[in-house]
Design a protein around this motif. Structure first.
Motif, mmCIF file in Angstrom:
data_model
loop_
_atom_site.group_PDB
_atom_site.id
_atom_site.type_symbol
_atom_site.label_atom_id
_atom_site.label_comp_id
_atom_site.label_asym_id
_atom_site.label_seq_id
_atom_site.Cartn_x
_atom_site.Cartn_y
_atom_site.Cartn_z
ATOM 1 N N LEU A 39 0.826 -1.197 0.000
ATOM 2 C CA LEU A 39 0.000 0.000 0.000
ATOM 3 C C LEU A 39 0.864 1.253 0.000
ATOM 4 O O LEU A 39 0.604 2.198 -0.742
ATOM 5 C CB LEU A 39 -0.922 -0.012 1.221
ATOM 6 N N ALA A 63 2.194 1.871 -3.360
ATOM 7 C CA ALA A 63 1.112 2.334 -4.231
ATOM 8 C C ALA A 63 0.856 3.821 -4.000
ATOM 9 O O ALA A 63 0.641 4.580 -4.945
ATOM 10 C CB ALA A 63 -0.159 1.532 -3.968
ATOM 11 N N ASN A 73 4.454 -3.801 -12.100
ATOM 12 C CA ASN A 73 3.861 -3.457 -10.826
ATOM 13 C C ASN A 73 3.114 -2.126 -10.917
ATOM 14 O O ASN A 73 1.969 -2.002 -10.468
ATOM 15 C CB ASN A 73 4.977 -3.382 -9.777
ATOM 16 N N LYS A 85 -0.163 -2.564 -12.654
ATOM 17 C CA LYS A 85 -1.206 -3.188 -11.838
ATOM 18 C C LYS A 85 -1.745 -2.215 -10.793
ATOM 19 O O LYS A 85 -2.951 -2.141 -10.566
ATOM 20 C CB LYS A 85 -0.654 -4.449 -11.166
ATOM 21 N N VAL A 86 -0.866 -1.457 -10.184
ATOM 22 C CA VAL A 86 -1.302 -0.475 -9.188
ATOM 23 C C VAL A 86 -2.216 0.564 -9.829
ATOM 24 O O VAL A 86 -3.307 0.850 -9.336
ATOM 25 C CB VAL A 86 -0.091 0.208 -8.532
ATOM 26 N N THR A 114 -5.605 -0.687 -10.718
ATOM 27 C CA THR A 114 -6.462 -0.844 -9.539
ATOM 28 C C THR A 114 -7.023 0.500 -9.087
ATOM 29 O O THR A 114 -8.208 0.618 -8.792
ATOM 30 C CB THR A 114 -5.676 -1.497 -8.380
ATOM 31 N N PHE A 115 -6.178 1.497 -9.061
ATOM 32 C CA PHE A 115 -6.674 2.840 -8.738
ATOM 33 C C PHE A 115 -7.752 3.252 -9.748
ATOM 34 O O PHE A 115 -8.768 3.832 -9.379
ATOM 35 C CB PHE A 115 -5.532 3.858 -8.764
ATOM 36 N N ASN A 138 -11.103 1.633 -9.201
ATOM 37 C CA ASN A 138 -11.792 2.149 -8.034
ATOM 38 C C ASN A 138 -12.092 3.634 -8.120
ATOM 39 O O ASN A 138 -12.496 4.243 -7.140
ATOM 40 C CB ASN A 138 -10.971 1.850 -6.778
#
Lengths: 254, 254
Positions: A4, A7, A36, A39-40, A43-44, A47
């Motif tokens: 986290l 991120a 990486n 992917k981060v 995901t952000f 969301n």
DNA sequence: ACGGTCTGTTTCCCATATAGAAACGGGATA
DNA sequence: TATCCCGTTTCTATATGGGAAACAGACCGT
């Protein structure tokens, strides 16, 4: 919570630079694996905290981040207490009023009320500013923890921002000392050419200033005489806010 | 990226409710382990995205989240294009102008310019509003993807907000149809008693409205006659913004 | 004062999600 | 059409995060 934290380091880049950012450049800048970062970011995106431009594929700040950030203002006591007084100040002076705080050696405007005498739109709420190039920064150092100035000068120095930015440590210390003595500070085109500001501290009962209240003016309008003229209204407003924040007294003006 | 996603679910709560939130209540509400919530929150705190009240130990939105969120405005084309026109609109009408968008069936005000005829501060930028209780929501549904209205009515229904909120599906469909025909919608105290709004769509060249432009007024001022009086200025401004956003034409007003 | 009962935090360990290297695919450019 | 660059996906070993329970400290009403 290492994943986290890293991120959030990525997300920080979006807080600092307000421009579309791509996977590769972020990976290089932060020294993180491309896969990486990808992917981060996705995901952000999923969301709602980031938005991905469908054409360029680059990422920018999303609506959820916006909604979240605005709750800072809404849940913040400082904002609730300051706004009404600021509106009056703007009506009285015509200039834009701004409340600013400092974190980790950067100054940020958290709240502004636009005045009639309109500056340009580039000084904006929510942008991080260097501590040494703003009137707010000078005041916050003058009325902050005493070792903070030394620490910042040592770790950050006084980087060049505009031609008028103070880059000499002796001179900057003098300016801060004067701010402490007089209860206000001025910056003239030190952050942004053509834009000046006059700031005074806000107190909440703790020994150090929690924020500053400032007026932003076109540089040519903020003469020393105009500053003298504005100061009483500014201090009156700052006293009003400080007392409501819990300060026992306000040490400047009357 | 499961860990990050669940951390963002926790953060979402801070976007939705603007009040201090504690570890335990979040853990219960989201069905996540207390220890986990604690670790996530403290990581957000350490990175400046949340702030922990030193006394109550509860968490609230932090400065970094604020800075990030504000970059939504700064990097957003819609905002840059709309602001100047909105300022003129506010000068002309005296009312506050607001630009709103929809995401996932919630409306959010992304940009506002305060007018002289001041409503109360509780309608605020950055707050999620229910789609059916705002003039913006009605317009965005009228000029959005056609199945969106059905979907929202089925999944979200028309929950009670104020005594004036429309909760009848037939009636709401009629209101949306009228908005589509006339090119504007009104809400009168449906979100917040005493506060009314008039909204028109903004287009960017795609077939659906990307946002709305609205005026917020005290409820007693927004009579039908006043709405008729305001509409031309509002539509003129919306046309101006839409054309600059890339729309070929603006289908209402002249 | 003193248990009792709320908080938020820390510890521990195992299952598993994650970081990393490299391969993939798709637009743009030449 | 071949090359480049970028964002995404795949794969696997390993580090890491999630869960249960213990801990610590503030607050409460006796």
């Amino acid at each position: 919570m290492k994943a986290l934290a890293s991120a959030l380091r990525i997300l920080d880049e979006f807080a600092l630079r307000n421009e579309p950012l791509g996977v590769t450049e972020l990976a290089e800048r932060l020294g993180i694996q491309k896969s990486n970062v990808s992917k981060v970011l996705s995901t952000f995106r999923d969301n709602g905290y980031l938005y991905q431009d469908p054409i360029t594929k680059k990422y920018l700040v999303g609506l959820n981040a916006f909604a979240l950030g605005n709750n800072y203002i809404n849940s913040n006591r400082l904002s609730r207490v300051s706004l009404p007084s600021m509106r009056k100040l703007v009506d009285d002076t015509g200039h834009s009023a701004v409340v600013s705080v400092m974190q980790g050696g950067d100054v940020i405007h958290v709240l502004a009320v636009e005045g009639r005498l309109f500056v340009d739109g580039r000084w904006r709420v929510g942008l991080w500013m260097p501590y040494h190039a703003t009137s707010a920064g000078k005041v916050l150092l003058a009325f902050g923890a005493p070792n903070q100035l030394d620490y910042l000068l040592k770790t950050r120095g006084l980087p060049y921002v505009t031609a008028k930015t103070i880059t000499d440590q002796r001179k900057f210390r003098n300016v801060v000392q004067k701010a402490e003595k007089n209860g206000f500070a001025i910056s003239r085109g030190e952050t942004l050419p053509g834009s000046s500001a006059l700031a005074v501290p806000l107190f909440d009962g703790s020994p150090f200033a929690v924020a500053t209240l400032g007026l932003i003016c076109p540089e040519h309008l903020l003469t020393d005489e105009e500053a003298d003229r504005l100061l009483p209204a500014l201090q009156k407003c700052a006293r009003e806010i400080s007392l409501r924040l819990g300060a026992g007294t306000y040490p400047f003006g009357h």
